[in-house]
Design a protein around this motif. Sequence first.
Motif, PDB file in Angstrom:
ATOM      1  N   SER A  71      19.172 -14.285   4.982  1.00  7.74           N
ATOM      2  CA  SER A  71      20.130 -15.380   5.114  1.00  7.74           C
ATOM      3  C   SER A  71      19.736 -16.384   6.189  1.00  7.74           C
ATOM      4  CB  SER A  71      21.510 -14.812   5.422  1.00  7.74           C
ATOM      5  OG  SER A  71      21.472 -14.176   6.668  1.00  7.74           O
ATOM      6  N   GLN A  72      18.634 -16.125   6.896  1.00  8.01           N
ATOM      7  CA  GLN A  72      18.280 -17.017   7.999  1.00  8.01           C
ATOM      8  C   GLN A  72      17.653 -18.315   7.501  1.00  8.01           C
ATOM      9  OE1 GLN A  72      16.665 -14.436   6.951  1.00  8.01           O
ATOM     10  NE2 GLN A  72      14.530 -14.413   7.483  1.00  8.01           N
ATOM     11  N   PHE A  73      17.484 -19.277   8.406  1.00  5.18           N
ATOM     12  CA  PHE A  73      16.761 -20.504   8.093  1.00  5.18           C
ATOM     13  C   PHE A  73      15.322 -20.128   7.735  1.00  5.18           C
ATOM     14  CE2 PHE A  73      19.075 -24.014  10.716  1.00  5.18           C
ATOM     15  CZ  PHE A  73      20.250 -23.670  10.093  1.00  5.18           C
TER      16      PHE A  73
ATOM     17  N   LEU B 278       6.286 -27.886   9.612  1.00  9.77           N
ATOM     18  CA  LEU B 278       7.005 -28.988  10.268  1.00  9.77           C
ATOM     19  C   LEU B 278       6.444 -30.348   9.909  1.00  9.77           C
ATOM     20  CD1 LEU B 278       7.445 -27.217  13.681  1.00  9.77           C
ATOM     21  CD2 LEU B 278       9.278 -27.849  12.123  1.00  9.77           C
TER      22      LEU B 278
ATOM     23  N   ASN C  93      31.236 -26.716  15.638  1.00  9.91           N
ATOM     24  CA  ASN C  93      31.326 -25.579  14.725  1.00  9.91           C
ATOM     25  C   ASN C  93      29.950 -24.997  14.485  1.00  9.91           C
ATOM     26  OD1 ASN C  93      34.110 -25.580  14.219  1.00  9.91           O
ATOM     27  ND2 ASN C  93      33.860 -27.329  12.847  1.00  9.91           N
TER      28      ASN C  93
ATOM     29  N   SER D  34      11.430 -20.837   7.672  1.00 11.92           N
ATOM     30  CA  SER D  34      10.575 -21.712   8.464  1.00 11.92           C
ATOM     31  C   SER D  34       9.747 -22.535   7.492  1.00 11.92           C
ATOM     32  CB  SER D  34       9.681 -20.901   9.399  1.00 11.92           C
ATOM     33  OG  SER D  34       9.184 -19.782   8.751  1.00 11.92           O
TER      34      SER D  34
ATOM     35  N   GLN E 116      11.955 -17.397  16.725  1.00 10.74           N
ATOM     36  CA  GLN E 116      12.266 -18.243  15.573  1.00 10.74           C
ATOM     37  C   GLN E 116      12.669 -19.656  16.003  1.00 10.74           C
ATOM     38  OE1 GLN E 116      12.386 -18.236  12.116  1.00 10.74           O
ATOM     39  NE2 GLN E 116      10.929 -16.594  12.406  1.00 10.74           N
TER      40      GLN E 116
ATOM     41  N   TYR F 294      19.841 -19.418  18.063  1.00 10.68           N
ATOM     42  CA  TYR F 294      18.569 -20.114  17.848  1.00 10.68           C
ATOM     43  C   TYR F 294      18.588 -21.128  16.703  1.00 10.68           C
ATOM     44  CZ  TYR F 294      17.193 -17.093  13.895  1.00 10.68           C
ATOM     45  OH  TYR F 294      17.127 -16.458  12.697  1.00 10.68           O
ATOM     46  N   GLU F 295      19.373 -20.867  15.616  1.00  9.73           N
ATOM     47  CA  GLU F 295      19.315 -21.802  14.489  1.00  9.73           C
ATOM     48  C   GLU F 295      19.953 -23.141  14.866  1.00  9.73           C
ATOM     49  OE1 GLU F 295      20.971 -19.640  11.196  1.00  9.73           O
ATOM     50  OE2 GLU F 295      19.021 -18.782  10.689  1.00  9.73           O
TER      51      GLU F 295
ATOM     52  N   LEU G 169      11.080 -22.790  14.183  1.00  5.92           N
ATOM     53  CA  LEU G 169      11.873 -23.781  13.456  1.00  5.92           C
ATOM     54  C   LEU G 169      11.779 -25.175  14.073  1.00  5.92           C
ATOM     55  CD1 LEU G 169      15.101 -21.708  12.715  1.00  5.92           C
ATOM     56  CD2 LEU G 169      13.428 -22.479  11.047  1.00  5.92           C
TER      57      LEU G 169
ATOM     58  N   TYR H  97      16.679 -32.207   7.252  1.00  5.23           N
ATOM     59  CA  TYR H  97      17.201 -31.471   8.403  1.00  5.23           C
ATOM     60  C   TYR H  97      16.289 -30.331   8.839  1.00  5.23           C
ATOM     61  CZ  TYR H  97      21.692 -33.817   8.103  1.00  5.23           C
ATOM     62  OH  TYR H  97      22.683 -34.755   8.123  1.00  5.23           O
TER      63      TYR H  97
ATOM     64  N   ARG I  96      29.432  -7.359   7.449  1.00  6.17           N
ATOM     65  CA  ARG I  96      29.380  -8.788   7.093  1.00  6.17           C
ATOM     66  C   ARG I  96      29.887  -9.690   8.215  1.00  6.17           C
ATOM     67  NH1 ARG I  96      28.816  -9.578   1.541  1.00  6.17           N
ATOM     68  NH2 ARG I  96      29.188 -11.727   2.029  1.00  6.17           N
TER      69      ARG I  96
ATOM     70  N   THR J  97      24.760  -8.093   5.214  1.00  7.50           N
ATOM     71  CA  THR J  97      24.785  -9.211   4.268  1.00  7.50           C
ATOM     72  C   THR J  97      25.642 -10.300   4.902  1.00  7.50           C
ATOM     73  OG1 THR J  97      26.733  -8.351   3.140  1.00  7.50           O
ATOM     74  CG2 THR J  97      24.602  -7.707   2.244  1.00  7.50           C
ATOM     75  N   GLY J  98      25.769 -11.423   4.200  1.00  2.78           N
ATOM     76  CA  GLY J  98      26.547 -12.528   4.755  1.00  2.78           C
ATOM     77  C   GLY J  98      25.672 -13.385   5.647  1.00  2.78           C
ATOM     78  N   ASN J  99      26.263 -14.418   6.260  1.00  4.45           N
ATOM     79  CA  ASN J  99      25.368 -15.357   6.949  1.00  4.45           C
ATOM     80  C   ASN J  99      25.002 -14.978   8.377  1.00  4.45           C
ATOM     81  OD1 ASN J  99      27.849 -16.008   7.856  1.00  4.45           O
ATOM     82  ND2 ASN J  99      27.979 -17.963   6.766  1.00  4.45           N
ATOM     83  N   THR J 100      25.312 -13.759   8.809  1.00  2.00           N
ATOM     84  CA  THR J 100      24.712 -13.274  10.055  1.00  2.00           C
ATOM     85  C   THR J 100      23.813 -12.079   9.756  1.00  2.00           C
ATOM     86  OG1 THR J 100      26.706 -12.007  10.446  1.00  2.00           O
ATOM     87  CG2 THR J 100      26.500 -14.071  11.650  1.00  2.00           C
ATOM     88  N   ALA J 101      23.454 -11.903   8.480  1.00  2.00           N
ATOM     89  CA  ALA J 101      22.696 -10.710   8.084  1.00  2.00           C
ATOM     90  C   ALA J 101      21.373 -10.583   8.830  1.00  2.00           C
ATOM     91  CB  ALA J 101      22.451 -10.736   6.581  1.00  2.00           C
ATOM     92  N   GLN J 102      20.770 -11.728   9.170  1.00  2.00           N
ATOM     93  CA  GLN J 102      19.455 -11.620   9.812  1.00  2.00           C
ATOM     94  C   GLN J 102      19.523 -10.834  11.112  1.00  2.00           C
ATOM     95  OE1 GLN J 102      21.238 -14.385   9.480  1.00  2.00           O
ATOM     96  NE2 GLN J 102      20.630 -16.021  10.855  1.00  2.00           N
TER      97      GLN J 102
ATOM     98  N   LEU K 181      26.650 -26.316  12.288  1.00  2.00           N
ATOM     99  CA  LEU K 181      26.764 -27.766  12.107  1.00  2.00           C
ATOM    100  C   LEU K 181      25.417 -28.327  11.681  1.00  2.00           C
ATOM    101  CD1 LEU K 181      28.630 -30.267  12.624  1.00  2.00           C
ATOM    102  CD2 LEU K 181      27.579 -30.419  14.864  1.00  2.00           C
ATOM    103  N   ALA K 182      25.413 -29.115  10.605  1.00  2.00           N
ATOM    104  CA  ALA K 182      24.133 -29.613  10.094  1.00  2.00           C
ATOM    105  C   ALA K 182      23.617 -30.761  10.942  1.00  2.00           C
ATOM    106  CB  ALA K 182      24.287 -30.057   8.643  1.00  2.00           C
TER     107      ALA K 182
ATOM    108  N   GLU L 204      23.738 -14.843  -3.544  1.00  2.00           N
ATOM    109  CA  GLU L 204      23.464 -13.513  -2.998  1.00  2.00           C
ATOM    110  C   GLU L 204      22.051 -13.055  -3.387  1.00  2.00           C
ATOM    111  OE1 GLU L 204      25.624 -11.533  -1.065  1.00  2.00           O
ATOM    112  OE2 GLU L 204      26.930 -13.276  -0.949  1.00  2.00           O
TER     113      GLU L 204
ATOM    114  N   VAL M  60      34.323 -30.734  16.487  1.00  7.07           N
ATOM    115  CA  VAL M  60      34.931 -29.605  15.776  1.00  7.07           C
ATOM    116  C   VAL M  60      35.848 -30.110  14.660  1.00  7.07           C
ATOM    117  CG1 VAL M  60      36.441 -27.623  16.052  1.00  7.07           C
ATOM    118  CG2 VAL M  60      34.796 -28.168  17.807  1.00  7.07           C
TER     119      VAL M  60
ATOM    120  N   GLU N 236      19.707 -14.617  -1.077  1.00 11.38           N
ATOM    121  CA  GLU N 236      19.854 -13.983   0.241  1.00 11.38           C
ATOM    122  C   GLU N 236      19.147 -12.632   0.274  1.00 11.38           C
ATOM    123  OE1 GLU N 236      23.781 -14.439   2.069  1.00 11.38           O
ATOM    124  OE2 GLU N 236      23.528 -12.349   2.651  1.00 11.38           O
TER     125      GLU N 236
END
Lengths: 302, 373
Positions: free
Chosen positions: A126-128, A133, B200, A130, B256, B227-228, B260, A222, B77, B39-44, B203-204, A118, A273, A121
């Motif tokens: 929490s985003q990727f 590259l 999902n 940048s 983004q 986008y990610e 990326l 990745y 969240r 917060t959490g993983n959609t916080a952006q 997914l990495a 946290e 999935v 974060e």
Amino acid sequence: MDYYLQQLVIGLSLGMVYALVAIGFTLIFGVLNVVNFAHGEVYTIGAFVGLLIFVSFAPPLVVVLLVVLAVGAMTGVGLERFAFKPFRRFNDEATLKSRAMREATLMSSLALSIVAREGIELFFGSQFQSLPLKHMLNSPIKIGPVTIVDGDLIIFGTSFLMLAGLQFVLKHTSVGLSIRAVSNNPLGARYVGVNTDRTIAWTFAVGSGMGAVAGILVGLYYGAIFPAMGFTPGIKAFVAMVMGGLSSIPGAVVCALIIGISEAMSSIFVSSVWQDLVAYAFLIITLIFFPRGIFGGARERV
Amino acid sequence: MKNRRNILALGSALALATLPLPVYAQQPTYKIGYQLPLTGNTAQYGIDFKNAAEIALDQFAKAGKPFKVEIVFEDSRSDTKEGVAIARKFVDDKSIVGVLGDFTSGVSIASAQIYKEAGMPQLSQTASHPDYTKVSEWQFRNITTQAQEGPLNAEWLYASGYRKVAVIAEQTDWGQTVVSNFVDKFKALGGQVVFSEFFNRGLADFRPIITKIARDNPDAIYTGYFYEDGAQFLKQMKQLSVTIPVHSTSASYNQQLITLAGADAEGMKLTATFLPNNPAKNVQDFVAAWKAKTGQAEPGQFPAQAYDAVNIMLAALERAHPNVTRKSLRDQLAATKNFPGVTGDTTFDADREPAKKLVRAQVKNGTFVAVDQ
């Protein structure tokens, strides 16, 4: 045929990513016999530290890896100091043998991992992130009908070095000897004069350093560095460790490869999935049919 | 004479003392609730919405309106349980007359049940699942749905000469609608869907899927991702040297994506409602305010939709003023017609769905540009 070969190669590279994380994870488990839930966050911290170094100094990869290794080792020592050591402050036999005292560290390491995640974060979002590259480890290399990337070779080389180095340290040095002694019987090791606290701190330093290096390598592989990145590899490494018999590092590596290949191969037959289910299925099968792990030999129960 | 003056003085004194005091001293303040993931993983996404809402509110405050508006932000969240708890809180607060949010369709629909019972107007900037506006007459959205976008993309791909198409989308309610709306139309046109799979979110490694797609050798790939995931997919396509053209929806429209994926994003085509290089004054004002406030590059489509959603809400409040209740606000929202926003003109139809014009865009030289084909 090429298609199956390509999927196999992808599976191998997935498996090597898991193996890279599993090595440090299993090492730490081996010495204390408890799961370190913060390993995934050490991995994340490694990735973020590496990214910051790349962005601010742009040094060669080897230098970044060494700095990340050092930062990871320090993180590991700090983690041990705050989440594990306080539960060993009494040295009497009853406390040392108490499962409750040992397993309380499950919670304390989980707590620290949440704080760390946290915190990252809050600071980075929490985003990727940048990342430049050109530093990414994903230039394709064609070998006959299949395509791999340079990152695959680097990850393979690093895993191999770690594994070989660890085997050497554990079998041929005095630090390794004391790690094995503490792992085998902490009380006995203490009675014969092994400095258990220092040995445990060393183990955390080495294991976490490796975890941090895994983080930056996979992050660059990745091109995805984000606060929650440690979760999935952490789970896969955990399954690999259990399958491998908990404290066998070569066992964990082999099982990580098995998981990776099975995941890629499963996607031939079912929708992706379901891919994550493969690892959990392995976990359940291991617990039911191989309670000592596939490579656990005569050692304790899983 | 003297008497009359006295009476006048007395009268004006009385009037001053009793009647219009509130007007001079304090304007009425209306409260709007905004539930969004901070917060959490959609916080952006939620943080972007908050920034966009604050820009809109700031511009509104400077415009000298006869009332003030305050927005109460609550962090959901992107969690259904949290969303429902927030909805209860908003409903219980009698001073809140309308609600914006949530981000995902799932949380928006769950919260919508509470707003339906209590009679609270809800306007989501992004909930695009068909069921959302079907909950009750209190739900509005400011995003085009896949029912609009899917067929448009199907026609576009067909017109480009593609006959065999692979479809992938994330395994969510939204992803399902991406696939079904596109596939129905594409098949009706006479095209063939040779591959269809869900993954999902987050997914990495897409390489097993990409390898599978490449085996089926389609003319193009139609994708439903954000986008990610999009950046990961495009990078790994390049990594495996797969060069099939990729089409996507407005959900992956975000600068983004290009940051990326870099050069690997070149050539991807998609439909969008908002392009930051649109020369219209309101768009350029918003883009400038966004850059000044956040220090980021151009806003994506989602912040733009949030900005418009807030402004649509404010415009409805203005029409309802001074008799602002939850009911009157709902009616004024429903009466929204040709609202000039940065994502095009918005009119709510009888089902409280926005009609918007979609543009075709493509990644060229590291930016999204409008294209004809």
